[in-house]
Scaffold this active site. Structure first.
Site, PDB file in Angstrom:
ATOM      1  N   PHE A   1       0.786  -1.160  -0.002  1.00 45.50           N
ATOM      2  CA  PHE A   1      -0.055   0.082  -0.023  1.00 45.50           C
ATOM      3  C   PHE A   1       0.911   1.405   0.037  1.00 45.50           C
ATOM      4  O   PHE A   1       0.348   2.347   0.461  1.00 45.50           O
ATOM      5  CB  PHE A   1      -0.945  -0.075   1.299  1.00 45.50           C
ATOM      6  N   SER A   2       1.937   1.036  -0.404  1.00 47.94           N
ATOM      7  CA  SER A   2       2.942   2.205  -0.623  1.00 47.94           C
ATOM      8  C   SER A   2       3.732   1.996  -2.091  1.00 47.94           C
ATOM      9  O   SER A   2       3.618   0.997  -2.827  1.00 47.94           O
ATOM     10  CB  SER A   2       4.047   2.270   0.357  1.00 47.94           C
ATOM     11  N   ASN A  39      -2.336  -2.149  13.698  1.00 55.77           N
ATOM     12  CA  ASN A  39      -3.347  -1.951  14.664  1.00 55.77           C
ATOM     13  C   ASN A  39      -4.611  -2.442  14.182  1.00 55.77           C
ATOM     14  O   ASN A  39      -5.633  -2.201  14.774  1.00 55.77           O
ATOM     15  CB  ASN A  39      -3.333  -0.673  14.988  1.00 55.77           C
ATOM     16  N   ASP A  81      -0.873  -0.541  18.414  1.00 57.69           N
ATOM     17  CA  ASP A  81      -0.755   0.734  17.910  1.00 57.69           C
ATOM     18  C   ASP A  81       1.117   1.012  18.215  1.00 57.69           C
ATOM     19  O   ASP A  81       1.532   0.930  19.327  1.00 57.69           O
ATOM     20  CB  ASP A  81      -1.282   1.953  18.647  1.00 57.69           C
ATOM     21  N   VAL A 119       8.226   1.855   6.937  1.00 54.87           N
ATOM     22  CA  VAL A 119       7.909   2.502   5.431  1.00 54.87           C
ATOM     23  C   VAL A 119       6.406   3.214   5.414  1.00 54.87           C
ATOM     24  O   VAL A 119       5.329   2.399   6.060  1.00 54.87           O
ATOM     25  CB  VAL A 119       7.860   1.150   4.330  1.00 54.87           C
ATOM     26  N   CYS A 148      -6.220   8.553  -6.663  1.00 54.99           N
ATOM     27  CA  CYS A 148      -5.521   7.837  -7.724  1.00 54.99           C
ATOM     28  C   CYS A 148      -5.038   8.990  -8.584  1.00 54.99           C
ATOM     29  O   CYS A 148      -3.939   9.373  -8.924  1.00 54.99           O
ATOM     30  CB  CYS A 148      -6.086   6.749  -8.257  1.00 54.99           C
TER      31      CYS A 148
END
Length: 356
Positions: free
Chosen positions: A96-97, A159, A185, A201, A331
Protein backbone atom coordinates in the site's frame (compact mmCIF):
# COMPACT_ATOMS: atom_id res chain seq x y z
CA UNK A 1 -17.50 37.59 5.62
CA UNK A 2 -19.86 37.13 2.71
CA UNK A 3 -16.99 36.36 0.30
CA UNK A 4 -15.49 33.83 2.73
CA UNK A 5 -18.81 32.06 3.16
CA UNK A 6 -19.31 31.96 -0.59
CA UNK A 7 -15.90 30.32 -1.12
CA UNK A 8 -16.56 27.73 1.58
CA UNK A 9 -19.93 26.97 0.06
CA UNK A 10 -18.35 26.67 -3.38
CA UNK A 11 -15.83 24.11 -2.09
CA UNK A 12 -18.59 22.19 -0.28
CA UNK A 13 -20.69 22.14 -3.44
CA UNK A 14 -17.69 21.04 -5.51
CA UNK A 15 -17.03 18.16 -3.12
CA UNK A 16 -20.68 17.11 -3.38
CA UNK A 17 -20.37 17.13 -7.18
CA UNK A 18 -17.18 15.07 -6.96
CA UNK A 19 -18.86 12.56 -4.61
CA UNK A 20 -21.77 12.21 -7.02
CA UNK A 21 -19.39 11.54 -9.93
CA UNK A 22 -20.33 14.77 -11.69
CA UNK A 23 -16.73 15.99 -12.18
CA UNK A 24 -14.78 14.43 -15.06
CA UNK A 25 -11.29 12.97 -14.75
CA UNK A 26 -9.89 15.79 -16.90
CA UNK A 27 -11.50 18.38 -14.63
CA UNK A 28 -9.95 16.66 -11.59
CA UNK A 29 -6.53 16.72 -13.25
CA UNK A 30 -6.96 20.37 -14.18
CA UNK A 31 -8.02 21.32 -10.67
CA UNK A 32 -5.11 19.35 -9.23
CA UNK A 33 -2.64 21.17 -11.50
CA UNK A 34 -3.95 24.46 -10.11
CA UNK A 35 -3.70 23.13 -6.55
CA UNK A 36 -0.12 21.96 -7.15
CA UNK A 37 0.94 25.35 -8.52
CA UNK A 38 -0.60 27.07 -5.49
CA UNK A 39 1.34 24.77 -3.17
CA UNK A 40 4.60 25.36 -5.05
CA UNK A 41 4.05 29.12 -4.93
CA UNK A 42 3.38 28.83 -1.19
CA UNK A 43 6.39 26.58 -0.55
CA UNK A 44 9.18 28.15 -2.57
CA UNK A 45 10.76 31.24 -1.03
CA UNK A 46 12.68 34.03 -2.84
CA UNK A 47 16.03 33.27 -1.18
CA UNK A 48 17.78 30.17 0.14
CA UNK A 49 18.06 31.87 3.53
CA UNK A 50 14.27 32.12 3.75
CA UNK A 51 13.83 28.60 2.38
CA UNK A 52 16.07 27.08 5.02
CA UNK A 53 14.52 29.16 7.80
CA UNK A 54 11.07 27.91 6.80
CA UNK A 55 12.18 24.27 7.02
CA UNK A 56 14.03 24.69 10.32
CA UNK A 57 11.03 26.50 11.83
CA UNK A 58 8.72 23.69 10.68
CA UNK A 59 11.04 21.00 12.09
CA UNK A 60 11.21 22.82 15.43
CA UNK A 61 7.41 23.18 15.51
CA UNK A 62 7.04 19.39 15.32
CA UNK A 63 9.15 18.96 18.45
CA UNK A 64 6.44 20.59 20.54
CA UNK A 65 3.71 18.19 19.39
CA UNK A 66 2.44 14.80 20.50
CA UNK A 67 4.08 11.84 18.77
CA UNK A 68 0.92 11.28 16.72
CA UNK A 69 -2.71 12.31 16.78
CA UNK A 70 -5.39 9.76 17.55
CA UNK A 71 -6.43 7.64 14.59
CA UNK A 72 -9.69 9.15 13.37
CA UNK A 73 -12.66 7.83 11.41
CA UNK A 74 -11.06 8.38 8.01
CA UNK A 75 -7.88 6.54 9.02
CA UNK A 76 -9.96 3.71 10.48
CA UNK A 77 -11.85 3.35 7.20
CA UNK A 78 -8.57 3.37 5.26
CA UNK A 79 -7.15 0.61 7.50
CA UNK A 80 -10.28 -1.51 7.29
CA UNK A 81 -10.81 -1.37 3.53
CA UNK A 82 -12.53 -4.51 2.19
CA UNK A 83 -9.79 -6.99 1.36
CA UNK A 84 -11.30 -8.06 -2.01
CA UNK A 85 -11.02 -4.42 -3.12
CA UNK A 86 -7.33 -4.31 -2.24
CA UNK A 87 -6.78 -7.50 -4.22
CA UNK A 88 -8.24 -5.70 -7.23
CA UNK A 89 -6.51 -2.32 -6.89
CA UNK A 90 -3.11 -3.26 -5.48
CA UNK A 91 -0.56 -5.71 -6.81
CA UNK A 92 -0.15 -9.31 -5.66
CA UNK A 93 1.63 -8.43 -2.42
CA UNK A 94 -0.99 -5.79 -1.46
CA UNK A 95 1.78 -3.22 -0.98
CA UNK A 96 0.00 0.00 0.00
CA UNK A 97 2.98 2.25 -0.70
CA UNK A 98 4.81 2.99 -3.98
CA UNK A 99 6.61 0.39 -6.04
CA UNK A 100 9.77 0.86 -8.10
CA UNK A 101 9.18 1.18 -11.84
CA UNK A 102 12.33 0.46 -13.86
CA UNK A 103 10.45 1.89 -16.85
CA UNK A 104 6.85 2.36 -17.99
CA UNK A 105 6.62 -1.30 -19.05
CA UNK A 106 7.13 -2.45 -15.44
CA UNK A 107 3.97 -4.08 -14.11
CA UNK A 108 2.49 -3.20 -10.73
CA UNK A 109 3.36 -6.67 -9.39
CA UNK A 110 6.97 -6.29 -10.55
CA UNK A 111 7.24 -2.79 -9.10
CA UNK A 112 6.24 -4.01 -5.64
CA UNK A 113 8.94 -6.70 -5.64
CA UNK A 114 11.59 -4.36 -7.10
CA UNK A 115 10.95 -1.81 -4.36
CA UNK A 116 11.02 -4.34 -1.53
CA UNK A 117 14.24 -5.80 -2.91
CA UNK A 118 15.64 -2.27 -2.86
CA UNK A 119 14.57 -1.87 0.78
CA UNK A 120 16.39 -5.09 1.68
CA UNK A 121 19.52 -4.03 -0.20
CA UNK A 122 19.65 -0.55 1.32
CA UNK A 123 18.79 -1.79 4.82
CA UNK A 124 21.60 -4.37 4.43
CA UNK A 125 19.41 -7.37 5.29
CA UNK A 126 21.25 -10.63 5.86
CA UNK A 127 19.89 -14.07 6.65
CA UNK A 128 19.65 -14.78 10.36
CA UNK A 129 18.82 -11.24 11.44
CA UNK A 130 15.88 -10.20 13.59
CA UNK A 131 13.58 -7.82 11.68
CA UNK A 132 10.85 -5.46 12.93
CA UNK A 133 8.34 -4.06 10.41
CA UNK A 134 6.49 -1.09 11.94
CA UNK A 135 3.01 -0.46 10.57
CA UNK A 136 3.23 -3.60 8.45
CA UNK A 137 -0.17 -3.25 6.73
CA UNK A 138 -1.20 -6.47 5.00
CA UNK A 139 2.32 -7.79 5.36
CA UNK A 140 3.82 -7.16 1.93
CA UNK A 141 7.30 -6.42 3.31
CA UNK A 142 7.02 -8.76 6.30
CA UNK A 143 6.18 -11.70 4.03
CA UNK A 144 8.71 -10.67 1.37
CA UNK A 145 11.58 -10.66 3.88
CA UNK A 146 10.37 -13.85 5.58
CA UNK A 147 10.32 -15.72 2.24
CA UNK A 148 13.57 -14.30 0.89
CA UNK A 149 15.53 -14.74 4.13
CA UNK A 150 14.19 -17.89 5.76
CA UNK A 151 16.70 -17.59 8.59
CA UNK A 152 15.36 -14.20 9.64
CA UNK A 153 12.80 -13.83 12.41
CA UNK A 154 10.35 -11.17 11.18
CA UNK A 155 8.00 -9.32 13.51
CA UNK A 156 5.30 -7.06 12.12
CA UNK A 157 3.21 -4.54 14.04
CA UNK A 158 -0.27 -3.48 12.95
CA UNK A 159 -3.26 -1.98 14.75
CA UNK A 160 -5.70 -3.77 12.43
CA UNK A 161 -7.25 -7.10 13.41
CA UNK A 162 -8.10 -7.96 9.79
CA UNK A 163 -4.53 -7.24 8.65
CA UNK A 164 -3.09 -9.54 11.31
CA UNK A 165 -5.53 -12.32 10.37
CA UNK A 166 -4.66 -11.94 6.69
CA UNK A 167 -0.90 -12.11 7.31
CA UNK A 168 -1.13 -15.18 9.53
CA UNK A 169 -3.32 -16.88 6.93
CA UNK A 170 -0.67 -16.12 4.29
CA UNK A 171 2.02 -17.57 6.56
CA UNK A 172 0.12 -20.86 6.66
CA UNK A 173 -0.27 -20.91 2.88
CA UNK A 174 3.42 -20.09 2.37
CA UNK A 175 4.57 -22.47 5.13
CA UNK A 176 6.34 -19.65 6.98
CA UNK A 177 7.22 -20.23 10.63
CA UNK A 178 9.49 -17.19 11.00
CA UNK A 179 6.78 -14.51 11.27
CA UNK A 180 5.13 -12.99 14.33
CA UNK A 181 2.44 -10.30 14.11
CA UNK A 182 1.75 -8.05 17.10
CA UNK A 183 -1.59 -6.25 17.27
CA UNK A 184 -0.70 -2.82 18.64
CA UNK A 185 -0.57 0.88 17.89
CA UNK A 186 3.09 1.62 17.07
CA UNK A 187 3.04 4.75 19.23
CA UNK A 188 1.92 2.71 22.25
CA UNK A 189 4.06 -0.38 21.60
CA UNK A 190 6.62 -1.20 24.31
CA UNK A 191 9.27 -3.92 24.32
CA UNK A 192 12.68 -4.64 25.78
CA UNK A 193 13.55 -6.77 22.75
CA UNK A 194 15.96 -5.24 20.24
CA UNK A 195 16.15 -5.92 16.50
CA UNK A 196 18.95 -6.02 13.96
CA UNK A 197 16.89 -4.20 11.35
CA UNK A 198 13.78 -2.05 11.69
CA UNK A 199 11.59 -0.86 8.81
CA UNK A 200 9.26 2.15 8.95
CA UNK A 201 7.73 2.44 5.48
CA UNK A 202 4.94 5.01 4.92
CA UNK A 203 4.68 5.46 8.69
CA UNK A 204 6.37 8.81 9.32
CA UNK A 205 3.50 10.49 7.43
CA UNK A 206 1.22 9.58 10.35
CA UNK A 207 3.59 11.01 12.97
CA UNK A 208 3.74 14.59 14.21
CA UNK A 209 6.76 14.61 16.52
CA UNK A 210 9.60 12.83 14.71
CA UNK A 211 11.92 13.36 17.68
CA UNK A 212 9.68 11.36 20.03
CA UNK A 213 9.08 8.69 17.39
CA UNK A 214 12.78 8.17 16.62
CA UNK A 215 13.64 8.24 20.33
CA UNK A 216 11.13 5.45 20.96
CA UNK A 217 12.25 3.36 17.98
CA UNK A 218 15.94 3.83 18.85
CA UNK A 219 15.43 1.76 22.01
CA UNK A 220 14.47 -1.20 19.81
CA UNK A 221 17.59 -1.03 17.62
CA UNK A 222 20.18 -3.65 18.53
CA UNK A 223 23.86 -2.79 18.86
CA UNK A 224 25.12 -2.36 15.28
CA UNK A 225 21.47 -2.48 14.15
CA UNK A 226 19.89 -0.21 11.53
CA UNK A 227 16.58 1.60 11.01
CA UNK A 228 15.30 2.10 7.44
CA UNK A 229 12.66 4.79 6.89
CA UNK A 230 10.80 5.59 3.68
CA UNK A 231 8.42 8.54 3.43
CA UNK A 232 6.63 10.67 0.88
CA UNK A 233 8.05 14.17 0.64
CA UNK A 234 8.53 17.37 -1.26
CA UNK A 235 12.15 17.84 -2.22
CA UNK A 236 12.50 21.24 -0.48
CA UNK A 237 9.67 22.19 1.88
CA UNK A 238 7.34 20.53 4.40
CA UNK A 239 3.78 21.20 5.49
CA UNK A 240 0.80 19.96 7.48
CA UNK A 241 -2.14 18.61 5.47
CA UNK A 242 -4.36 21.57 6.24
CA UNK A 243 -6.31 23.65 3.69
CA UNK A 244 -3.98 25.98 1.81
CA UNK A 245 -6.75 28.50 1.25
CA UNK A 246 -10.54 28.61 1.16
CA UNK A 247 -10.54 27.18 -2.37
CA UNK A 248 -8.59 24.08 -1.29
CA UNK A 249 -10.95 21.29 -2.33
CA UNK A 250 -8.11 18.73 -2.41
CA UNK A 251 -7.24 18.80 1.30
CA UNK A 252 -10.89 19.08 2.32
CA UNK A 253 -11.83 16.04 0.21
CA UNK A 254 -8.80 13.74 0.37
CA UNK A 255 -7.45 14.50 3.86
CA UNK A 256 -10.27 16.15 5.86
CA UNK A 257 -8.78 15.05 9.19
CA UNK A 258 -5.63 17.16 8.77
CA UNK A 259 -3.58 14.60 10.72
CA UNK A 260 -0.94 13.87 8.06
CA UNK A 261 2.34 15.66 7.36
CA UNK A 262 4.05 16.07 3.99
CA UNK A 263 7.68 16.28 5.03
CA UNK A 264 10.65 17.49 3.02
CA UNK A 265 13.30 15.14 1.65
CA UNK A 266 15.82 16.28 4.27
CA UNK A 267 13.66 16.89 7.34
CA UNK A 268 14.68 13.74 9.21
CA UNK A 269 18.27 14.99 9.19
CA UNK A 270 17.13 17.49 11.84
CA UNK A 271 16.11 14.71 14.23
CA UNK A 272 19.37 12.95 15.11
CA UNK A 273 19.19 13.20 18.90
CA UNK A 274 18.90 9.41 19.33
CA UNK A 275 19.88 8.08 15.89
CA UNK A 276 22.52 9.03 13.31
CA UNK A 277 22.10 9.08 9.54
CA UNK A 278 24.12 6.39 7.77
CA UNK A 279 22.80 7.02 4.27
CA UNK A 280 20.09 8.99 2.48
CA UNK A 281 18.43 8.57 -0.92
CA UNK A 282 15.57 10.06 -2.89
CA UNK A 283 13.48 8.40 -5.60
CA UNK A 284 11.70 10.27 -8.38
CA UNK A 285 8.02 11.06 -8.05
CA UNK A 286 7.60 9.10 -11.29
CA UNK A 287 7.44 5.91 -9.20
CA UNK A 288 4.38 6.83 -7.10
CA UNK A 289 2.81 8.57 -10.12
CA UNK A 290 2.99 5.41 -12.23
CA UNK A 291 1.74 3.36 -9.28
CA UNK A 292 -1.35 5.53 -8.84
CA UNK A 293 -2.03 5.27 -12.59
CA UNK A 294 -1.89 1.49 -12.34
CA UNK A 295 -4.21 1.49 -9.32
CA UNK A 296 -6.72 3.61 -11.24
CA UNK A 297 -6.58 1.35 -14.30
CA UNK A 298 -7.13 -1.78 -12.22
CA UNK A 299 -10.01 -0.13 -10.39
CA UNK A 300 -11.66 0.98 -13.65
CA UNK A 301 -11.07 -2.36 -15.39
CA UNK A 302 -12.95 -4.11 -12.56
CA UNK A 303 -15.49 -1.41 -11.71
CA UNK A 304 -18.55 -3.72 -11.63
CA UNK A 305 -16.85 -6.08 -9.20
CA UNK A 306 -15.72 -3.13 -7.06
CA UNK A 307 -19.31 -1.84 -6.92
CA UNK A 308 -20.52 -5.21 -5.64
CA UNK A 309 -17.74 -5.37 -3.03
CA UNK A 310 -18.42 -1.85 -1.74
CA UNK A 311 -22.21 -2.25 -1.74
CA UNK A 312 -21.85 -5.38 0.37
CA UNK A 313 -19.24 -3.82 2.68
CA UNK A 314 -20.74 -0.34 3.15
CA UNK A 315 -24.40 -1.39 2.97
CA UNK A 316 -25.73 0.90 0.25
CA UNK A 317 -25.24 1.81 -3.41
CA UNK A 318 -24.89 5.46 -2.46
CA UNK A 319 -22.03 4.83 -0.05
CA UNK A 320 -20.43 2.41 -2.50
CA UNK A 321 -20.34 5.11 -5.19
CA UNK A 322 -18.98 7.61 -2.68
CA UNK A 323 -15.99 5.38 -1.89
CA UNK A 324 -15.41 4.37 -5.52
CA UNK A 325 -15.26 8.05 -6.41
CA UNK A 326 -12.97 8.76 -3.46
CA UNK A 327 -10.42 6.16 -4.55
CA UNK A 328 -10.61 7.22 -8.20
CA UNK A 329 -9.98 10.87 -7.29
CA UNK A 330 -7.27 9.82 -4.81
CA UNK A 331 -5.41 8.03 -7.61
CA UNK A 332 -5.95 10.74 -10.25
CA UNK A 333 -4.92 13.60 -7.94
CA UNK A 334 -1.77 11.92 -6.64
CA UNK A 335 -0.67 10.61 -10.01
CA UNK A 336 -0.90 14.21 -11.20
CA UNK A 337 0.89 15.65 -8.16
CA UNK A 338 3.83 13.24 -8.20
CA UNK A 339 4.34 13.69 -11.96
CA UNK A 340 4.82 17.47 -11.54
CA UNK A 341 8.01 18.74 -13.20
CA UNK A 342 8.87 15.22 -14.38
CA UNK A 343 8.73 13.79 -10.86
CA UNK A 344 11.19 16.31 -9.43
CA UNK A 345 8.93 18.05 -6.90
CA UNK A 346 7.08 15.48 -4.77
CA UNK A 347 8.99 12.23 -4.39
CA UNK A 348 10.14 9.53 -1.97
CA UNK A 349 12.88 9.85 0.62
CA UNK A 350 14.69 6.87 2.14
CA UNK A 351 16.91 7.27 5.20
CA UNK A 352 19.10 4.68 6.91
CA UNK A 353 19.84 5.32 10.59
CA UNK A 354 22.05 3.70 13.20
CA UNK A 355 21.63 3.96 16.96
CA UNK A 356 23.67 6.65 18.71
Amino acid sequence: METKQTKKEAVANLIKRIEHGEVSDEEIRGMMKIQVQKRLKWGYKPTHEQQLAQLVTFAQSLKGMEMAEEVDTLDAELYEIPLPFLHIMCGKTLKFSPGYFKDESTTLDESEVYMMDLYCERAQIKDGQSILDLGCGHGSLTLHVAQKYRGCKVTGITNSVSQKEFIMDQCKKLDLSNVEIILEDVTKFETEITYDRIFAVALIEHMKNYELFLKKVSTWIAQYGLLFVEHHCHKVFAYQYEPLDEDDWYTEYIFPSGTLVMSSSSILLYFQEDVSVVNHWTLSGKHPSLGFKQWLKRLDDNIDEVKEIFESFYGSKEKAMKFITYWRVFCIAHSQMYSTNNGEEWMLSQVLFKKK
